[in-house]
Design a protein around this motif. Structure first.
Motif, PDB file in Angstrom:
ATOM      1  N   ALA A  33      12.450  -1.659  -6.771  1.00 25.15           N
ATOM      2  CA  ALA A  33      12.343  -2.597  -5.543  1.00 25.15           C
ATOM      3  C   ALA A  33      12.220  -2.115  -4.345  1.00 25.15           C
ATOM      4  N   GLU A  34      11.352  -1.089  -4.290  1.00 28.58           N
ATOM      5  CA  GLU A  34      11.534   0.051  -3.029  1.00 28.58           C
ATOM      6  C   GLU A  34      11.089  -0.589  -1.937  1.00 28.58           C
ATOM      7  N   SER A  35      10.237  -1.782  -1.845  1.00 27.00           N
ATOM      8  CA  SER A  35       9.521  -2.093  -0.547  1.00 27.00           C
ATOM      9  C   SER A  35       9.222  -3.492  -0.574  1.00 27.00           C
ATOM     10  N   GLY A  36       8.899  -4.207   0.695  1.00 27.45           N
ATOM     11  CA  GLY A  36       8.583  -5.270   0.622  1.00 27.45           C
ATOM     12  C   GLY A  36       7.056  -5.627  -0.208  1.00 27.45           C
ATOM     13  N   TRP A  37       6.383  -4.909  -0.299  1.00 29.84           N
ATOM     14  CA  TRP A  37       5.242  -4.917  -1.223  1.00 29.84           C
ATOM     15  C   TRP A  37       5.730  -5.093  -2.613  1.00 29.84           C
ATOM     16  N   ARG A  38       6.849  -4.438  -3.006  1.00 31.44           N
ATOM     17  CA  ARG A  38       7.177  -4.396  -4.414  1.00 31.44           C
ATOM     18  C   ARG A  38       7.798  -6.006  -4.776  1.00 31.44           C
ATOM     19  N   THR A  39       8.501  -6.235  -3.706  1.00 35.74           N
ATOM     20  CA  THR A  39       9.279  -7.672  -3.871  1.00 35.74           C
ATOM     21  C   THR A  39       8.182  -8.739  -3.990  1.00 35.74           C
ATOM     22  N   THR A 110      -1.126  -2.300 -14.271  1.00 32.56           N
ATOM     23  CA  THR A 110      -1.130  -2.858 -13.159  1.00 32.56           C
ATOM     24  C   THR A 110      -0.665  -2.162 -11.996  1.00 32.56           C
ATOM     25  N   ASP A 111      -1.195  -2.349 -10.745  1.00 28.09           N
ATOM     26  CA  ASP A 111      -0.981  -1.621  -9.454  1.00 28.09           C
ATOM     27  C   ASP A 111      -1.334  -0.073  -9.405  1.00 28.09           C
ATOM     28  N   ARG A 112      -0.552   0.750 -10.345  1.00 28.56           N
ATOM     29  CA  ARG A 112      -0.776   2.017 -10.216  1.00 28.56           C
ATOM     30  C   ARG A 112      -1.660   2.672 -11.809  1.00 28.56           C
ATOM     31  N   ALA A 113      -2.087   3.749 -11.441  1.00 30.37           N
ATOM     32  CA  ALA A 113      -3.043   4.066 -12.632  1.00 30.37           C
ATOM     33  C   ALA A 113      -2.145   5.361 -13.280  1.00 30.37           C
ATOM     34  N   ASP A 129      -7.818   0.380  -4.952  1.00 31.75           N
ATOM     35  CA  ASP A 129      -8.567   1.511  -4.811  1.00 31.75           C
ATOM     36  C   ASP A 129      -7.842   2.294  -3.797  1.00 31.75           C
ATOM     37  N   PHE A 130      -6.871   3.047  -4.043  1.00 33.19           N
ATOM     38  CA  PHE A 130      -6.085   3.808  -3.079  1.00 33.19           C
ATOM     39  C   PHE A 130      -6.799   4.987  -2.222  1.00 33.19           C
ATOM     40  N   VAL A 131      -7.757   5.517  -2.881  1.00 34.24           N
ATOM     41  CA  VAL A 131      -8.560   6.502  -2.219  1.00 34.24           C
ATOM     42  C   VAL A 131      -9.220   5.783  -0.992  1.00 34.24           C
ATOM     43  N   ALA A 164       0.436   7.390  -8.113  1.00 34.05           N
ATOM     44  CA  ALA A 164      -1.139   7.166  -7.762  1.00 34.05           C
ATOM     45  C   ALA A 164      -1.223   6.778  -6.366  1.00 34.05           C
ATOM     46  N   PRO A 165      -0.619   5.810  -5.750  1.00 36.51           N
ATOM     47  CA  PRO A 165      -0.643   5.483  -4.176  1.00 36.51           C
ATOM     48  C   PRO A 165      -0.483   6.732  -3.272  1.00 36.51           C
ATOM     49  N   ALA A 166       0.450   7.410  -3.674  1.00 34.76           N
ATOM     50  CA  ALA A 166       0.646   8.662  -2.914  1.00 34.76           C
ATOM     51  C   ALA A 166      -0.332   9.678  -3.041  1.00 34.76           C
ATOM     52  N   ASP A 168      -3.550   9.353  -3.756  1.00 28.68           N
ATOM     53  CA  ASP A 168      -4.900   8.988  -3.394  1.00 28.68           C
ATOM     54  C   ASP A 168      -4.952   8.602  -1.992  1.00 28.68           C
ATOM     55  N   ARG A 169      -3.887   8.003  -1.481  1.00 27.12           N
ATOM     56  CA  ARG A 169      -3.832   7.620   0.025  1.00 27.12           C
ATOM     57  C   ARG A 169      -3.808   9.026   0.790  1.00 27.12           C
ATOM     58  N   LYS A 170      -3.291   9.931   0.280  1.00 32.50           N
ATOM     59  CA  LYS A 170      -3.311  11.486   0.797  1.00 32.50           C
ATOM     60  C   LYS A 170      -4.791  11.902   0.742  1.00 32.50           C
ATOM     61  N   ASP A 192       9.023   8.564  -0.117  1.00 32.89           N
ATOM     62  CA  ASP A 192       9.403   7.569  -1.563  1.00 32.89           C
ATOM     63  C   ASP A 192       9.412   5.915  -1.098  1.00 32.89           C
ATOM     64  N   PHE A 193       8.500   5.708  -0.266  1.00 37.04           N
ATOM     65  CA  PHE A 193       8.233   4.277  -0.119  1.00 37.04           C
ATOM     66  C   PHE A 193       9.321   3.411   0.576  1.00 37.04           C
ATOM     67  N   THR A 194      10.328   3.904   0.748  1.00 37.90           N
ATOM     68  CA  THR A 194      11.456   3.357   1.681  1.00 37.90           C
ATOM     69  C   THR A 194      11.545   3.594   2.945  1.00 37.90           C
ATOM     70  N   ALA A 217       1.661   6.685   7.597  1.00 38.51           N
ATOM     71  CA  ALA A 217       2.820   6.228   6.730  1.00 38.51           C
ATOM     72  C   ALA A 217       2.081   5.713   5.437  1.00 38.51           C
ATOM     73  N   HIS A 218       2.081   6.115   4.252  1.00 39.06           N
ATOM     74  CA  HIS A 218       1.648   5.549   3.193  1.00 39.06           C
ATOM     75  C   HIS A 218       2.158   4.020   2.856  1.00 39.06           C
ATOM     76  N   ASN A 219       2.917   3.509   3.496  1.00 39.41           N
ATOM     77  CA  ASN A 219       3.291   2.143   3.116  1.00 39.41           C
ATOM     78  C   ASN A 219       4.106   1.586   4.677  1.00 39.41           C
ATOM     79  N   ASP A 220       4.087   0.226   4.574  1.00 39.01           N
ATOM     80  CA  ASP A 220       4.646  -0.400   5.775  1.00 39.01           C
ATOM     81  C   ASP A 220       6.103   0.040   6.013  1.00 39.01           C
ATOM     82  N   VAL A 246       0.080   1.138   5.528  1.00 41.35           N
ATOM     83  CA  VAL A 246      -0.754   0.772   4.411  1.00 41.35           C
ATOM     84  C   VAL A 246       0.164  -0.425   3.855  1.00 41.35           C
ATOM     85  N   ASP A 247      -0.351  -1.505   3.700  1.00 47.29           N
ATOM     86  CA  ASP A 247       0.316  -2.783   2.788  1.00 47.29           C
ATOM     87  C   ASP A 247      -0.093  -3.866   3.620  1.00 47.29           C
ATOM     88  N   ALA A 248       0.392  -4.120   4.560  1.00 47.40           N
ATOM     89  CA  ALA A 248       0.178  -5.340   5.616  1.00 47.40           C
ATOM     90  C   ALA A 248       1.235  -6.439   4.930  1.00 47.40           C
TER      91      ALA A 248
HETATM   92  O1  GYE Z   1       1.683   0.516  -1.274  1.00 44.55           O
HETATM   93  C1  GYE Z   1       4.085   0.317  -1.677  1.00 44.55           C
HETATM   94  C2  GYE Z   1       5.083   0.261  -2.951  1.00 44.55           C
HETATM   95  O2  GYE Z   1       2.048   0.844  -5.639  1.00 44.55           O
HETATM   96  C3  GYE Z   1       0.666  -0.168  -4.231  1.00 44.55           C
HETATM   97  O3  GYE Z   1       4.065   0.862  -3.818  1.00 44.55           O
HETATM   98  C4  GYE Z   1       1.993   0.196  -4.487  1.00 44.55           C
HETATM   99  C5  GYE Z   1       2.810   0.791  -3.552  1.00 44.55           C
HETATM  100  C6  GYE Z   1       3.042   0.154  -2.211  1.00 44.55           C
HETATM  101  O4  GYE Z   1       6.095   0.815  -2.876  1.00 44.55           O
HETATM  102  O5  GYE Z   1       4.930  -0.556  -0.619  1.00 44.55           O
END
Ligand code: GYE
Length: 313
Positions: A33-39, A110-113, A129-131, A164-166, A168-170, A192-194, A217-220, A246-248
């Motif tokens: 439950a690390e981020s708004g995206w995850r919630t 789902t979501d990550r590879a 597609d995180f890349v 994967a998102p870290a 590939d986004r990098k 750590d996405f937090t 930043a790799h997420n909001d 990233v996220d929105a």
């Molecule tokens: O971008 C981040 C979350 O895997 C796409 O994980 C997800 C990422 C998302 O913690 O906010």
């Protein structure tokens, strides 16, 4: 028991779950439950399961791979019809995926590879597609500084190490900015996405780096934490330091509309309905595409102002 062999044809079903969709049980192992995206993602999965009449067994791994492996093993023991999970990191899944395969329980990512060489270990991978997302972030930067020849010092807040998102986004971002030598990543570390970690690491960046032009930043959430650090250091986010995330999610879009973030690359968390559709097909023994890519866009400050009130998450 079976409800007519409609469409699909010729498939050899496992036999036990031919009594209609309401009998499908899905074991789902969430990252945390690390981020708004995850919630938003968790809510999407839970709502969609309810709507699809799929019984969902849900567990939160608190960003730990060992917890996910335990959850998957327990789903295998409980003989669920299908397992879906969002792997916290990319490597180290072969053994447990093999166990699911031996138990004839199909798996959807789902979501990550995962980086498993043997792609028969899962039926499909649904997610972004995180890349491409990283590339979009880089393209905005190239455009933003197109008239400048001065060096551009960038700090990067990476997502969870090994995810994967870290990764590939990098990679996508680095590839695009490498085309011009004025762009320099002067510091790059995981947050750590937090929000809390984003703030902490940005505080350290600000102390160590006298001249930061841009934060990627790799997420909001990490970006939002970093904004607090930047303001705490007496600087103006969005002006003294330009920020790309990233996220929105809603909080990110609010900061973008307020001028504190400069650009957001969208990553949609609303994967639930597609996941349930795929799960039904897989359980029926129908073919599904090995990769389903989420559609997404990008937002400038002006665009954020326009869509903010209708943002779902
Ligand atoms: O971008 C981040 C979350 O895997 C796409 O994980 C997800 C990422 C998302 O913690 O906010």
């Amino acid at each position: 028991m079976s409800v007519a062999a409609c469409g699909g044809g010729g498939s050899t079903t496992a036999g036990t779950s031919g009594g209609g969709d309401s009998t499908i049980t899905m074991g789902f192992s969430q990252v945390g439950a690390e981020s708004g995206w995850r919630t938003a993602n968790t809510k999407s999965v839970q709502d969609a399961a309810k709507k699809a009449g799929i019984e969902l067994k849900f567990s939160d791994a608190q960003q730990k791979q060992e917890n996910q492996i335990k959850a998957i093993r327990s789903y295998i023991q409980q003989k669920v019809d299908i397992i879906a999970f969002s792997p916290v990191v990319e490597s180290g899944w072969d053994t447990v995926l093999k166990e699911a395969q031996n138990a004839k329980i199909p798996v959807i990512l789902t979501d990550r590879a995962v980086d498993s060489k043997d792609t028969s270990l899962y039926k499909t991978f649904l997610g972004s597609d995180f890349v491409e997302e990283g590339k979009k972030a880089g393209q905005w930067l190239v455009e933003e500084y197109k008239d400048s020849t001065d060096p551009v010092n960038i700090v990067e807040l990476q997502g969870t190490t090994g995810s994967a998102p870290a990764n590939d986004r990098k990679a996508g971002f680095a590839e695009v900015i490498a085309a011009e030598s004025k762009f320099k990543i002067v510091a790059s570390q995981t947050g750590d996405f937090t929000r809390a970690k984003g703030k902490e690491v940005m505080e350290a960046f600000l102390k160590a780096q006298p001249d930061i032009d841009v934060l990627y930043a790799h997420n909001d959430d990490m970006g939002l934490g970093a904004i607090e650090a930047i303001e705490g250091a007496g600087k103006v986010p969005g002006k003294d330091i330009k920020i790309i995330t990233v996220d929105a999610v809603k909080d990110g879009m609010q900061a973008l509309a307020d001028g504190k973030i400069n650009y957001i690359v969208e990553c949609s968390p609303l994967l639930g309905p597609q996941l349930m559709d795929l799960a039904k097909k897989v359980v029926k023994g129908e073919q599904v595409p090995p990769r389903v890519v989420t559609e997404e866009t990008t937002f400038t400050q002006e665009q954020a102002k326009q869509v903010l009130s209708t943002r779902q998450y």
